[in-house]
Design an enzyme around this catalytic site. Structure first.
Site, mmCIF file in Angstrom:
data_model
loop_
_atom_site.group_PDB
_atom_site.id
_atom_site.type_symbol
_atom_site.label_atom_id
_atom_site.label_comp_id
_atom_site.label_asym_id
_atom_site.label_seq_id
_atom_site.Cartn_x
_atom_site.Cartn_y
_atom_site.Cartn_z
ATOM 1 N N SER A 50 3.305 -29.327 -30.049
ATOM 2 C CA SER A 50 3.062 -27.933 -30.440
ATOM 3 C C SER A 50 4.067 -27.355 -31.424
ATOM 4 C CB SER A 50 3.007 -27.045 -29.194
ATOM 5 O OG SER A 50 1.783 -27.230 -28.517
ATOM 6 N N LYS A 53 2.685 -25.707 -34.475
ATOM 7 C CA LYS A 53 2.295 -24.309 -34.602
ATOM 8 C C LYS A 53 3.229 -23.504 -35.498
ATOM 9 C CE LYS A 53 -0.272 -24.201 -30.243
ATOM 10 N NZ LYS A 53 0.035 -25.288 -29.310
ATOM 11 N N SER A 105 2.295 -20.847 -26.750
ATOM 12 C CA SER A 105 1.756 -22.088 -27.289
ATOM 13 C C SER A 105 0.260 -22.231 -27.032
ATOM 14 C CB SER A 105 2.502 -23.295 -26.710
ATOM 15 O OG SER A 105 2.366 -24.417 -27.552
ATOM 16 N N LYS A 212 10.296 -23.130 -31.568
ATOM 17 C CA LYS A 212 9.058 -23.537 -30.900
ATOM 18 C C LYS A 212 9.248 -24.800 -30.056
ATOM 19 C CE LYS A 212 4.717 -23.171 -29.966
ATOM 20 N NZ LYS A 212 4.997 -23.870 -28.690
#
Length: 342
Positions: A50, A53, A105, A212
């Protein structure tokens, strides 16, 4: 320390002693200059989960209308993996959805954002790869906006560091990823959405301000973090790292202690032996003994060149150990009043 990352960095500049991590690949970058301060297997393409992202968010910020309403499709609402539990037909402001994307997320949010901004998943993936090429992510390719494991979806640690540094120059992106808790309107319920950031570095590390987390069964734990101290911002990347919180603290501590961000030349500074001044400021992180090794070169523009017609008279470039570290455009120096003749 009970497993918590260190919150203290050594203020004095010292000879770099590179840390070791549990990561399969890792990188550390100075956000201002883009200099990679540390890299371990940094050019090896890997699964990134993720942390993908980051790319999804920055494209949405740059190319979308943050106040526009995103309508959640059934495809987005049914997306597998981590979710913010969007419902098909639900409408949410793009900016609010980006908080759900980055703090929790949400794969459903990633799909909805991609369809809204790119017109389709395929259209958005095209934008992702175009942006990767623009940034110089030479060992990366994107196949989806969420980071779910898929053939043709990968990036290297160095490339993710470049992406983080690029994105962190955007104030909206910085605000989103540094947010610990966010509430957003829920049009279909009496209660609002409340998202708590999964990035524990925001609580564990002094000065942490992004970025992130990520996890899939194949990629395992991935993390991109950032921190700012004394006006300096660094970003760290680890891919496939079971001890990432502590490893990121070590990487960031190393960057803050072993490198000092120094001004190479200031905007308006005169250039010795030339009637020019610097059009901008250049700062660069130096390890011990590096600043004295910097070499400079002046390139003059001809009167017929486009740069000259825009007012620039040349370019002052800097190199360290033969490698370029930055450059500034040169403007004509304005004579002091006593130098002018009527």
């Amino acid at each position: 320390m009970n497993g918590a990352p260190s919150s203290a960095a050594t203020p004095a500049l010292s000879e770099p002693v590179k840390p070791t991590t549990h990561a399969k690949a890792a990188a550390l970058i100075d956000v201002t200059s883009g200099r990679l301060l540390y890299s371990s297997r940094g050019d090896e393409p890997m699964l990134i989960a993720s942390t993908t992202k980051i790319m999804t968010a920055i494209i949405a910020i740059e190319q979308g209308d943050l106040d526009s309403l995103v309508t959640v499709s059934s495809r987005a609402a049914g997306k597998e993996g981590s979710s913010i539990y969007l419902k098909a037909g639900e409408k949410m402001k793009l900016k609010d959805m980006l908080y759900g994307l980055m703090l929790r997320s949400g794969n459903d949010a990633a799909t909805a954002v991609a369809e809204h901004v790119g017109g389709s998943l395929e259209g958005f993936v095209f934008l992702m790869n175009a942006k990767a090429e623009e940034i110089g992510m030479s060992n990366s390719h994107f196949a989806n906006p969420s980071g779910l494991d898929q053939k043709g979806h990968y990036a290297s640690a160095n490339d993710m560091a470049k992406l983080a540094a690029y994105a962190l120059h955007d104030p909206t992106f910085r605000d989103i990823v540094s947010t610990k808790v966010k509430t957003a309107p829920n049009p279909d319920e009496e209660w609002d959405y409340k998202w708590v950031n999964k990035n524990k570095m925001l609580q564990l590390y002094e000065g942490a301000d992004g970025v992130k987390t990520g996890y899939t069964k194949q990629a395992l734990r991935t993390l991109v973090s950032s921190a700012t101290r004394d006006g300096r911002q660094l970003a760290a990347v680890t891919l496939n790292d079971g001890n990432d919180w502590n490893d990121h603290a070590k990487l960031l501590d190393y960057g803050f202690s072993a490198y000092r961000l120094e001004q190479v030349i200031g905007k308006g500074a005169e250039v010795q032996n030339y009637p020019f001044v610097a059009a901008s400021t250049l700062r660069y992180p130096f390890a011990a003994g590096e600043r004295e090794k910097v070499e400079l070169r002046v390139e003059l523009y001809g009167p017929d060149s486009t740069d000259y017609k825009f007012g620039y008279r040349g370019r002052l470039s800097y190199r360290l150990n033969g490698e370029p570290i930055g450059a500034v455009e040169l403007l004509p120096r304005t004579p002091a009043p006593e130098e002018r003749s009527d």
